[in-house]
Design a protein around this motif. Sequence first.
Motif, short mmCIF file in Angstrom:
data_model
loop_
_atom_site.label_atom_id
_atom_site.label_comp_id
_atom_site.label_asym_id
_atom_site.label_seq_id
_atom_site.Cartn_x
_atom_site.Cartn_y
_atom_site.Cartn_z
N VAL A 113 0.87 -1.19 0.00
CA VAL A 113 0.00 0.00 0.00
C VAL A 113 0.91 1.24 0.00
O VAL A 113 0.90 2.03 0.92
CB VAL A 113 -0.98 0.01 1.18
CG1 VAL A 113 -2.04 1.09 1.00
CG2 VAL A 113 -1.66 -1.35 1.36
N PHE A 114 1.68 1.34 -1.07
CA PHE A 114 2.80 2.29 -1.18
C PHE A 114 3.81 1.95 -0.08
O PHE A 114 4.55 1.01 -0.23
CB PHE A 114 2.31 3.74 -1.13
CG PHE A 114 1.66 4.16 -2.42
CD1 PHE A 114 2.41 4.63 -3.46
CD2 PHE A 114 0.29 4.03 -2.60
CE1 PHE A 114 1.84 4.99 -4.68
CE2 PHE A 114 -0.31 4.37 -3.80
CZ PHE A 114 0.48 4.86 -4.86
N TRP A 115 3.83 2.68 1.03
CA TRP A 115 4.73 2.32 2.13
C TRP A 115 4.00 2.31 3.48
O TRP A 115 4.61 2.33 4.53
CB TRP A 115 5.93 3.26 2.19
CG TRP A 115 5.63 4.64 1.67
CD1 TRP A 115 5.25 5.73 2.38
CD2 TRP A 115 5.71 5.08 0.30
NE1 TRP A 115 5.07 6.81 1.56
CE2 TRP A 115 5.35 6.44 0.27
CE3 TRP A 115 6.05 4.43 -0.89
CZ2 TRP A 115 5.32 7.18 -0.91
CZ3 TRP A 115 6.01 5.16 -2.06
CH2 TRP A 115 5.65 6.52 -2.06
N GLU A 116 2.68 2.26 3.42
CA GLU A 116 1.89 2.25 4.65
C GLU A 116 2.04 0.95 5.44
O GLU A 116 1.83 0.94 6.65
CB GLU A 116 0.41 2.47 4.31
CG GLU A 116 0.03 3.91 4.06
CD GLU A 116 -0.06 4.72 5.34
OE1 GLU A 116 1.00 4.94 5.98
OE2 GLU A 116 -1.16 5.09 5.72
N MET A 117 2.39 -0.16 4.80
CA MET A 117 2.55 -1.41 5.53
C MET A 117 3.67 -1.33 6.56
O MET A 117 3.70 -2.08 7.52
CB MET A 117 2.84 -2.56 4.55
CG MET A 117 1.61 -3.13 3.88
SD MET A 117 0.43 -3.86 5.03
CE MET A 117 -0.94 -2.72 4.84
N GLU A 118 4.61 -0.40 6.36
CA GLU A 118 5.66 -0.20 7.36
C GLU A 118 5.07 0.13 8.73
O GLU A 118 5.58 -0.28 9.77
CB GLU A 118 6.59 0.95 6.94
CG GLU A 118 7.74 0.52 6.08
CD GLU A 118 8.79 1.61 5.96
OE1 GLU A 118 8.57 2.72 6.48
OE2 GLU A 118 9.83 1.36 5.34
N ASN A 119 3.97 0.90 8.72
CA ASN A 119 3.33 1.29 9.97
C ASN A 119 2.32 0.25 10.44
O ASN A 119 2.14 0.06 11.65
CB ASN A 119 2.62 2.64 9.79
CG ASN A 119 3.56 3.73 9.35
OD1 ASN A 119 4.58 3.96 9.97
ND2 ASN A 119 3.23 4.41 8.26
N ILE A 120 1.66 -0.42 9.50
CA ILE A 120 0.60 -1.35 9.87
C ILE A 120 1.15 -2.71 10.25
O ILE A 120 0.75 -3.31 11.25
CB ILE A 120 -0.41 -1.47 8.70
CG1 ILE A 120 -1.05 -0.10 8.42
CG2 ILE A 120 -1.50 -2.49 9.01
CD1 ILE A 120 -1.88 -0.06 7.14
N VAL A 121 2.08 -3.23 9.43
CA VAL A 121 2.73 -4.52 9.71
C VAL A 121 4.24 -4.29 9.62
O VAL A 121 4.83 -4.48 8.55
CB VAL A 121 2.28 -5.61 8.71
CG1 VAL A 121 2.88 -6.96 9.10
CG2 VAL A 121 0.76 -5.70 8.65
N PRO A 122 4.89 -3.84 10.71
CA PRO A 122 6.30 -3.45 10.65
C PRO A 122 7.24 -4.53 10.11
O PRO A 122 8.25 -4.22 9.50
CB PRO A 122 6.62 -3.11 12.11
CG PRO A 122 5.30 -2.70 12.70
CD PRO A 122 4.30 -3.59 12.03
N LEU A 123 6.92 -5.81 10.34
CA LEU A 123 7.78 -6.89 9.87
C LEU A 123 7.40 -7.39 8.49
O LEU A 123 7.94 -8.39 8.01
CB LEU A 123 7.72 -8.06 10.86
CG LEU A 123 8.31 -7.81 12.25
CD1 LEU A 123 8.09 -9.03 13.15
CD2 LEU A 123 9.81 -7.50 12.17
N GLY A 124 6.47 -6.72 7.84
CA GLY A 124 5.91 -7.21 6.59
C GLY A 124 6.91 -7.43 5.49
O GLY A 124 6.69 -8.27 4.61
#
Length: 466
Positions: free
Chosen positions: A268-279
């Motif tokens: 999701v662009f770079w939003e997964m960094e905040n939502i799932v940090p280990l993604g």
Amino acid sequence: WQRVSVKQSAYKDGAFKVHIDRMADILEINTKDRFVKVEPMVNMGQLVPALMKGGWTLPVVPELEELTVGGMIAGTGIESSSHHSGLFQEFCIELEICLANGGVVTCSRHEREDLFEAFFWSYGTLGMLMSAKLRIIPSAPYIRLCYHAFDSEKDFCEFWTKESEKGVKFAEKGGDDVDLDKDNGTDGSHCSRFVEGLIFAKDRGVVMTGDFTHKVGEDGRMYRHGRWYQPYFYRHAEDVAAEARQLKRPVVEYLPLRDYYYRHSRSVFWEMENIVPLGDNPLFRWGFGWMLPPSVGFLKVTTPADLQEFYDTKHVIQDMLVPARDIERSLAIFRKHFDMYPLWVCPMTVRPNRGLVHTTGDRHELFVDLGAYGVPGAVKRGEDYDLIKEIRAVEEYVTSVKGYEMLYADSYMTRAEFGKMFDRKLYDELRVKLGADKAFPDIYDKVVEPKRLKILRELLGEEATR
């Protein structure tokens, strides 16, 4: 866009809800007349692969699979081909709309033109979309993508602008059927089908230019981004840009078309960094990569109250559309008020019309979408950060340069400020003429929702939202 925004929407509370989830069928694919007819809940992950099977695609394919046709017509859609094909609305041929009185009408550039122009960006406040007829174009199995690295913001902006401006002439003469294969140069005048910029720091960025191709050339390597073990695309682009910087020349990759279209979906662009940090961790990808991205609807239901408060007060999700001539000044404004990276830099051509969003003159004009998604630098450093104050400052700037804020984003404009940014003249006339003002909420009340209206009243007084 509600499917990809973590914003908790409350504008439908207390309203009569019409369930349209089952309106998710592709009704017709007509390759002879080059159009597809779909219902509003058809999404990009459903529509584009169906077209690609026959060698066709849409002129503009917004990059997240969950985005629906209805959302991008009542809202908007943009991608790296928008410099020549415009926003999603530009290749809409015909809309079928249910009005407030229950009647169903069709509209186009030749029939009920006023409704056709006003419906885009109206957030479903003039009527309910029943179906849409969209232009389709021939596709190819691969994309040849060229990465141009820059260590200077000025050089980045100059190259991005030069490449993007080449699309304006095609938008001016193409209408809803832009033919990029006709009268396109083969040297420095060549208009790339795709242009996209990513900025990783003040003086570090990459501009990617791409074209359809039917085979993988010897001037680059194959990159299959859709495989589970590949890193998030923005990180991959940063690594390739570092390689190009070291080689002192652009780097070429070939991507399968679907991999390119959905390159930002998993992260999701770079939003997964905040939502799932280990993604993006290799071990996580190996065991659970098939789960990404999680449904934003699911995240909304499961987000704890404390985390939701953080999203509301310390998290930015903004897309601001400003004239490309102001790109350097706009980047400085984003740096001052958001101080966050990466930034998405996507070109689009905007045409003159009578709707909510248009150019100020009678000519097509190149705009840039600056996308900021994530946590501002001040928050990361543990400093005080007034989210509302900073967003309002950016909104004021965007209005001053005749730009627009995407409606899905967090908006803190007053009703008067909203009316100054968006041209409501035709919209308001049709609201009354069609009886929409008696059946559907006003667009302002859908965008600046009850919780934000309350905040604005507390900050600026009751008059702010009247």
